[in-house]
Every structure is written in structure tokens, then in C-alpha cells.
Scaffold this motif. Structure first.
Motif, mmCIF file in Angstrom:
data_model
loop_
_atom_site.group_PDB
_atom_site.id
_atom_site.type_symbol
_atom_site.label_atom_id
_atom_site.label_comp_id
_atom_site.label_asym_id
_atom_site.label_seq_id
_atom_site.Cartn_x
_atom_site.Cartn_y
_atom_site.Cartn_z
ATOM 1 N N ASP A 11 22.630 49.488 42.594
ATOM 2 C CA ASP A 11 23.280 49.840 43.861
ATOM 3 C C ASP A 11 24.662 50.427 43.616
ATOM 4 O O ASP A 11 25.345 50.057 42.668
ATOM 5 N N THR A 12 25.058 51.322 44.515
ATOM 6 C CA THR A 12 26.430 51.838 44.461
ATOM 7 C C THR A 12 27.363 50.761 45.011
ATOM 8 O O THR A 12 26.938 49.874 45.767
ATOM 9 N N PRO A 13 28.650 50.854 44.682
ATOM 10 C CA PRO A 13 29.598 49.890 45.249
ATOM 11 C C PRO A 13 29.610 49.918 46.781
ATOM 12 O O PRO A 13 29.743 48.873 47.422
ATOM 13 N N LEU A 14 29.438 51.086 47.394
ATOM 14 C CA LEU A 14 29.421 51.182 48.854
ATOM 15 C C LEU A 14 28.217 50.444 49.433
ATOM 16 O O LEU A 14 28.331 49.726 50.425
ATOM 17 N N ALA A 23 32.533 36.261 47.393
ATOM 18 C CA ALA A 23 31.610 35.659 46.431
ATOM 19 C C ALA A 23 30.305 36.442 46.338
ATOM 20 O O ALA A 23 29.791 36.683 45.240
ATOM 21 N N TYR A 24 29.776 36.877 47.486
ATOM 22 C CA TYR A 24 28.522 37.621 47.476
ATOM 23 C C TYR A 24 28.682 38.976 46.779
ATOM 24 O O TYR A 24 27.844 39.367 45.963
ATOM 25 N N ALA A 25 29.745 39.685 47.072
ATOM 26 C CA ALA A 25 29.969 40.996 46.448
ATOM 27 C C ALA A 25 30.108 40.854 44.933
ATOM 28 O O ALA A 25 29.522 41.630 44.171
ATOM 29 N N LEU A 26 30.863 39.874 44.487
ATOM 30 C CA LEU A 26 31.015 39.654 43.047
ATOM 31 C C LEU A 26 29.688 39.251 42.410
ATOM 32 O O LEU A 26 29.341 39.729 41.322
ATOM 33 N N HIS A 27 28.940 38.415 43.085
ATOM 34 C CA HIS A 27 27.633 37.979 42.594
ATOM 35 C C HIS A 27 26.685 39.169 42.449
ATOM 36 O O HIS A 27 25.993 39.315 41.429
ATOM 37 N N GLU A 28 26.638 40.036 43.441
ATOM 38 C CA GLU A 28 25.777 41.228 43.389
ATOM 39 C C GLU A 28 26.175 42.155 42.242
ATOM 40 O O GLU A 28 25.321 42.676 41.534
ATOM 41 N N ARG A 29 27.470 42.382 42.067
ATOM 42 C CA ARG A 29 27.926 43.287 41.005
ATOM 43 C C ARG A 29 27.643 42.692 39.628
ATOM 44 O O ARG A 29 27.285 43.414 38.700
ATOM 45 N N THR A 88 26.647 47.929 48.075
ATOM 46 C CA THR A 88 26.935 46.509 47.915
ATOM 47 C C THR A 88 27.866 46.018 49.014
ATOM 48 O O THR A 88 27.658 44.952 49.588
ATOM 49 N N LEU A 89 28.869 46.807 49.351
ATOM 50 C CA LEU A 89 29.813 46.436 50.405
ATOM 51 C C LEU A 89 29.115 46.345 51.757
ATOM 52 O O LEU A 89 29.297 45.374 52.498
ATOM 53 N N VAL A 90 28.277 47.331 52.088
ATOM 54 C CA VAL A 90 27.573 47.323 53.375
ATOM 55 C C VAL A 90 26.607 46.141 53.452
ATOM 56 O O VAL A 90 26.528 45.453 54.477
ATOM 57 N N LYS A 91 25.887 45.871 52.370
ATOM 58 C CA LYS A 91 24.998 44.714 52.341
ATOM 59 C C LYS A 91 25.795 43.427 52.540
ATOM 60 O O LYS A 91 25.365 42.520 53.271
ATOM 61 N N SER A 92 26.928 43.331 51.904
ATOM 62 C CA SER A 92 27.779 42.146 52.036
ATOM 63 C C SER A 92 28.261 41.976 53.464
ATOM 64 O O SER A 92 28.266 40.861 54.006
#
Length: 67
Positions: A2-5, A50-56, A7-11
Motif C-alpha cells: 500500500d502507498t502511505p496515502l 498505532a494502526y498506521a505504524l502497525h500497517e507500515r 494506509t492513512l485513508v484506511k486508518s
């Protein structure tokens, strides 16, 4: 990956759902929507990070992927 964007939208969408549910639960426990909302906001803020860091982090792990 996933792109960072993305990941952000999912978060953000995940946290919006969680915020609504936790507000309802908090209001049910405390009897106050304002207090329930405060509890939900505190949880959403920490959960978002926490979710964004976990996904990345998991995006970097190759284990369990095909192809």
C-alpha cells in the motif's frame, strides 16, 4: 504494498468506525455522551497512530505473501 496515502485513508476510516462505536459504549457505561465521546477520542488518537505504524511495519514483512 500500500502507498502511505492508502494506509492513512484506511486508518482514518477504521478510526471513524471505532470512534462511533466507542462513543456509544462509553455513553452506555457513563450515562453521558460527552464523557463517552471523550473516552472515544482518546482511544481514537492513540489507535490511529498505532494502526498506521502497525500497517507500515507489516508492509515490510515478506512472510506469508505469495508472488
Amino acid at each position: 504494498m500500500d502507498t502511505p496515502l492508502r494506509t492513512l485513508v484506511k486508518s482514518l476510516t477504521w478510526q471513524a468506525l471505532g470512534l462511533m462505536l466507542m462513543t456509544l459504549i462509553g455513553a452506555g457505561v457513563t450515562g453521558s455522551v460527552a464523557e463517552g465521546g471523550g473516552i472515544a477520542l482518546a482511544g481514537a488518537g492513540t489507535g490511529l497512530v498505532a494502526y498506521a505504524l502497525h500497517e507500515r511495519l507489516w508492509a515490510r514483512i515478506r512472510w506469508g505473501r505469495r508472488g
